[in-house]
Design an enzyme around this catalytic site. Structure first.
Site, PDB file in Angstrom:
ATOM      1  N   GLU A 291       0.808  -1.219   0.000  1.00  0.00           N
ATOM      2  CA  GLU A 291       0.000   0.000   0.000  1.00  0.00           C
ATOM      3  C   GLU A 291       0.839   1.266   0.000  1.00  0.00           C
ATOM      4  OE1 GLU A 291      -3.449  -1.566   3.028  1.00  0.00           O
ATOM      5  OE2 GLU A 291      -1.705  -0.568   3.857  1.00  0.00           O
ATOM      6  N   CYS A 362      -0.887  33.408  11.272  1.00  0.00           N
ATOM      7  CA  CYS A 362      -0.622  34.044  12.564  1.00  0.00           C
ATOM      8  C   CYS A 362      -0.157  33.021  13.579  1.00  0.00           C
ATOM      9  CB  CYS A 362      -1.866  34.769  13.044  1.00  0.00           C
ATOM     10  SG  CYS A 362      -2.359  36.039  11.907  1.00  0.00           S
TER      11      CYS A 362
HETATM   12  C1  LIG Z   1      -0.480   5.846   5.665  1.00  0.00           C
HETATM   13  C2  LIG Z   1      -0.703   4.441   5.332  1.00  0.00           C
HETATM   14  C3  LIG Z   1      -0.170   3.911   4.165  1.00  0.00           C
HETATM   15  C4  LIG Z   1       0.731   4.685   3.229  1.00  0.00           C
HETATM   16  O1  LIG Z   1       1.923   5.041   3.838  1.00  0.00           O
HETATM   17  P1  LIG Z   1       3.074   5.768   2.975  1.00  0.00           P
HETATM   18  O2  LIG Z   1       4.132   6.036   3.983  1.00  0.00           O
HETATM   19  O3  LIG Z   1       2.480   7.013   2.433  1.00  0.00           O
HETATM   20  O4  LIG Z   1       3.502   4.823   1.917  1.00  0.00           O
HETATM   21  C5  LIG Z   1      -0.461   2.591   3.872  1.00  0.00           C
HETATM   22  N1  LIG Z   1      -1.243   1.848   4.678  1.00  0.00           N
HETATM   23  C6  LIG Z   1      -1.782   2.331   5.822  1.00  0.00           C
HETATM   24  C7  LIG Z   1      -2.642   1.476   6.645  1.00  0.00           C
HETATM   25  C8  LIG Z   1      -1.522   3.638   6.183  1.00  0.00           C
HETATM   26  O5  LIG Z   1      -2.035   4.114   7.316  1.00  0.00           O
END
Ligand SMILES: *Cc1c(COP(=O)(O)O)cnc(C)c1O
Length: 432
Positions: A291, A362
């Site tokens: 992911e 600010c």
């Molecule tokens: C934030 C997140 C990602 C992506 O993370 P990156 O550091 O942007 O690659 C993937 N999976 C989950 C569950 C996340 O919370």
């Protein structure tokens, strides 16, 4: 080339992105302005897609973590590039849906999904829910039962590996608001619970160990731990979970010293480790998900600002104030995130001026960077902050009633607006 091959300097000495002169972009669309290079986004998607396809023999898929930058056009591009999509809220679901993103490739994350969000997700038909806690499993069961459907679920596990940038720690790491702890037996119990629910189908395990990671070792360790849990679940229940999701977190180059993992090559190591371990255990290799968020959009973007004032405090520092700030990029104010900045209309000149880049809000903490070496700026110059494609627009606010900038997508020297600039009417739209 500066940092990534999206950013070059042309004969006029101007910074370019995706073949477009930033001085012309600022003139045409105003400042502050987010600019994204479409080819870079597509190339980044392709790196993961192709590497995963190759090293899993087609039994893997990369999901774009849309929280990094969620708007309809980026969802469309991710869909076209064969990615899945991670969403964490009803708003991100609504965006994916409006973009026509194929629902079965959408994964719904988050540590406190409301019943209304779960209903929305079921109605849309999202592919997977990544369940965070027992209450949520109950909520999913009830919601799916009422709709006469089945919620396909991965369990978010805390594998006891936490990684950020150059360091990672192996701990019990049970102190996190996300997921079920592995070390306490909580994750195994959650799996048993999920397997007992008639309207929940447990598909596999998930973990996400951090962000801006530069090493492969913590991913391997996390994978090994999830596989250990998977095997335990198999021994106790006879169920071999068909899927595994190793999260995101791959780092990008914000400053010259950053040294990101060459994902394409390293993903093979992860996939091979998973396959070997499964073979040793006599278990089937799971379908593998990753992911990435930051590494899909981060290095494809930059932000353009106009310089308003340059205040040199003798013996202290020089403040360069721009027409944006923590409202369009809160990451320095939040956690001193490092960025590279360039005076875009003087990009060929020497970066021999040390500046604190300040916004217009600010708040004394409204800074974009401290001790940044840039070309000597003056009023009316164009300041570019590079690699702002991730966690900038998506984290932007209207503090001080400042409208959010537009986002312009560039490709091969052509530009188009993908998110229009907010107006004062937009700011007033919800006021009664
Ligand atoms: C934030 C997140 C990602 C992506 O993370 P990156 O550091 O942007 O690659 C993937 N999976 C989950 C569950 C996340 O919370």
């Amino acid at each position: 080339m500066i940092l990534s091959d999206c950013f070059e300097v042309n004969e006029a000495g101007h910074l370019t992105v995706g073949g477009c002169d930033t001085v012309e972009l600022a003139r045409a669309y105003g400042t502050p302005l987010y600019v994204m290079d479409e080819n870079a986004v597509r190339r980044n998607c392709g790196l993961y897609r192709d590497a995963l396809r190759e090293c899993t023999g087609g039994r893997g898929m990369a999901l774009y973590a849309s929280k990094a930058f969620c708007c309809k056009e980026v969802c469309r591009i991710a869909a076209e590039e064969g990615m899945g999509l991670d969403v964490v809220s009803g708003g991100e679901i609504a965006t994916a849906r409006a973009a026509g993103f194929p629902a079965e490739r959408v994964f719904f994350h988050g540590n406190n999904k409301t019943r209304a969000e779960i209903d929305l997700a079921l109605e849309y038909g999202v592919g997977r829910f990544v369940a965070d806690n027992l209450e949520e499993l109950g909520r999913l069961q009830r919601a799916a039962q009422e709709k006469g459907t089945v919620a396909r679920v991965l369990l978010r596990v805390k594998p006891g590996v936490e990684a950020h940038t150059h360091a990672f720690i192996k701990t019990g790491q049970i102190d996190s608001k996300f997921g079920f702890a592995l070390s306490t037996g909580e994750a195994r119990e959650a799996a048993e619970r999920a397997l007992s629910l008639p309207n929940v189908e447990l598909m596999g395990l998930h973990c996400h160990i951090g962000s801006q990671i530069f090493e492969i070792a913590p991913f391997l360790l996390a994978a090994e731990r999830l596989l250990g849990l998977r095997k335990e679940i198999y021994r106790e229940t006879g169920r071999s979970l068909p899927e595994m999701n190793l999260g995101g977190g791959y780092g990008i180059r914000y400053v010259e010293g950053d040294d990101p993992i060459p994902y394409g090559k390293e993903l093979h190591v992860v996939a091979e480790t998973v396959a070997r371990r499964c073979a040793e255990d006599g278990m089937e290799t799971p379908f593998l998900y990753l992911e990435p968020g930051r590494s899909i959009v981060g290095d494809a973007g930059l932000t353009l600002y106009e310089v308003g004032s340059v205040k040199t405090i003798p013996g202290v520092r020089s403040y360069v104030a721009v027409d944006g700030g923590m409202t369009d990029n809160p990451r320095y104010a939040l956690y001193q995130a490092a960025y590279t900045a360039v005076v875009a209309n003087k990009a060929a000149g020497p970066a021999d001026f040390c500046a604190t880049l300040a916004g217009k809000c600010c708040e004394s903490g409204d800074l974009l960077q401290e001790s940044a070496w840039i070309q000597k700026p003056e009023e009316g110059d164009l300041l570019a902050v590079l690699c702002t494609g991730a966690y900038n627009y998506s984290m932007a606010s209207n503090y001080n009633r400042i409208p959010r900038p537009a986002v312009v997508m560039v490709r091969d020297g052509r530009a188009r607006v993908i998110v229009r600039r907010e107006t004062y009417e937009d700011l007033l739209r919800c006021d009664c």
